[in-house]
Scaffold this active site. Structure first.
Site, PDB file in Angstrom:
ATOM      1  N   CYS A  88       4.342  45.651   5.128  1.00 23.22           N
ATOM      2  CA  CYS A  88       3.915  44.319   4.773  1.00 23.22           C
ATOM      3  C   CYS A  88       3.460  43.726   6.227  1.00 23.22           C
ATOM      4  O   CYS A  88       4.029  44.018   7.154  1.00 23.22           O
ATOM      5  CB  CYS A  88       5.216  43.321   4.308  1.00 23.22           C
ATOM      6  SG  CYS A  88       5.175  41.845   4.269  1.00 23.22           S
ATOM      7  N   HIS A 115       6.665  37.559  -2.969  1.00 21.38           N
ATOM      8  CA  HIS A 115       6.384  36.491  -1.589  1.00 21.38           C
ATOM      9  C   HIS A 115       6.082  35.095  -2.047  1.00 21.38           C
ATOM     10  O   HIS A 115       6.618  34.370  -1.389  1.00 21.38           O
ATOM     11  CB  HIS A 115       4.889  36.931  -0.773  1.00 21.38           C
ATOM     12  CG  HIS A 115       4.957  37.712   0.118  1.00 21.38           C
ATOM     13  ND1 HIS A 115       5.687  37.957   1.261  1.00 21.38           N
ATOM     14  CD2 HIS A 115       4.420  39.213   0.181  1.00 21.38           C
ATOM     15  CE1 HIS A 115       5.477  38.858   1.936  1.00 21.38           C
ATOM     16  NE2 HIS A 115       4.778  39.708   1.376  1.00 21.38           N
ATOM     17  N   HIS A 159       4.876  43.217  -5.057  1.00 22.73           N
ATOM     18  CA  HIS A 159       5.155  42.938  -3.699  1.00 22.73           C
ATOM     19  C   HIS A 159       4.781  41.459  -3.450  1.00 22.73           C
ATOM     20  O   HIS A 159       5.431  40.606  -2.992  1.00 22.73           O
ATOM     21  CB  HIS A 159       4.654  43.888  -2.959  1.00 22.73           C
ATOM     22  CG  HIS A 159       4.699  43.657  -1.316  1.00 22.73           C
ATOM     23  ND1 HIS A 159       5.489  44.818  -0.777  1.00 22.73           N
ATOM     24  CD2 HIS A 159       4.459  42.591  -0.512  1.00 22.73           C
ATOM     25  CE1 HIS A 159       5.325  44.023   0.689  1.00 22.73           C
ATOM     26  NE2 HIS A 159       4.623  42.886   0.718  1.00 22.73           N
ATOM     27  N   GLU A 160       3.400  41.183  -3.889  1.00 24.04           N
ATOM     28  CA  GLU A 160       3.059  39.856  -3.383  1.00 24.04           C
ATOM     29  C   GLU A 160       3.473  38.800  -4.205  1.00 24.04           C
ATOM     30  O   GLU A 160       3.665  37.817  -3.699  1.00 24.04           O
ATOM     31  CB  GLU A 160       1.488  39.960  -3.568  1.00 24.04           C
ATOM     32  CG  GLU A 160       0.717  41.007  -2.860  1.00 24.04           C
ATOM     33  CD  GLU A 160       0.716  40.925  -1.378  1.00 24.04           C
ATOM     34  OE1 GLU A 160       1.401  39.967  -0.875  1.00 24.04           O
ATOM     35  OE2 GLU A 160       0.936  42.111  -0.680  1.00 24.04           O
TER      36      GLU A 160
HETATM   37 ZN    ZN Z   1       4.113  41.506   2.205  1.00 27.44          ZN
END
Ligand code: ZN
Length: 169
Positions: A92, A138, A134-135
């Protein structure tokens, strides 16, 4: 306005991001800037909180790996996941230098909007499904290291302290 990457320890990275309400020129420019930042940092995915903006904006660029996918998605929501769980090594831009295996579903469906405000849907697997998950994490204030077993995360205590300090530079 120029935006910069923020790192583990930054407050925006822990926040639930707000949905985008207005699809205008500014939004388009922001996604262009996100593509630039990704390219400069050799990232394949970026969420707005990573540049200190608590908005539901994600950019993905897998073109360097010849997978052809370059996309921006606004207000993305995962609407379906496969029942399996597969390992994949994640890293990341907000947690530089740390790479660990994370288990996630291999296939997902993502619903959202393009920068022009048109409804879009991605039914995807492989790396793209991984980057999406993953995004989208966030946008909920979740980092990939939050998925690690406590004992693995503890091994990175020193590194994480150093990364936190990068926010002050
Ligand atoms: Zn990330």
């Amino acid at each position: 306005m120029e935006h910069k990457l923020v790192y583990f320890g930054n407050d925006t990275l822990k926040m639930q991001s707000e949905p985008v309400q207005t699809f205008n020129k500014e939004l388009k420019e922001l996604t262009e800037e996100m593509f630039d930042i990704m390219k400069k940092s050799n990232g394949i995915g970026l969420a707005a909180p990573q540049i200190d903006i608590a908005k539901q904006i994600v950019t993905i660029d897998l073109s360097a790996e010849d997978r052809g996918e370059k996309l921006a998605i606004i207000n993305p929501v995962i609407t379906d996941i496969s029942s399996d769980s597969v390992p994949f090594e994640e890293g990341c831009l907000s947690v530089p230098g740390i790479y660990e295996q994370v288990m996630r579903p291999s296939k997902i469906i993502v619903d959202g909007y393009s920068v022009d405000g048109k409804k879009v849907q991605y039914k995807t697997g492989g790396v793209l499904a991984r980057v999406f998950q993953h995004e989208i994490d966030h946008l909920k204030g979740v980092l990939f290291i939050d998925h690690l077993e406590e004992y693995i995360r503890k091994e990175y205590t020193k590194e994480l302290k150093k990364i936190k300090k990068m926010n002050k530079k």
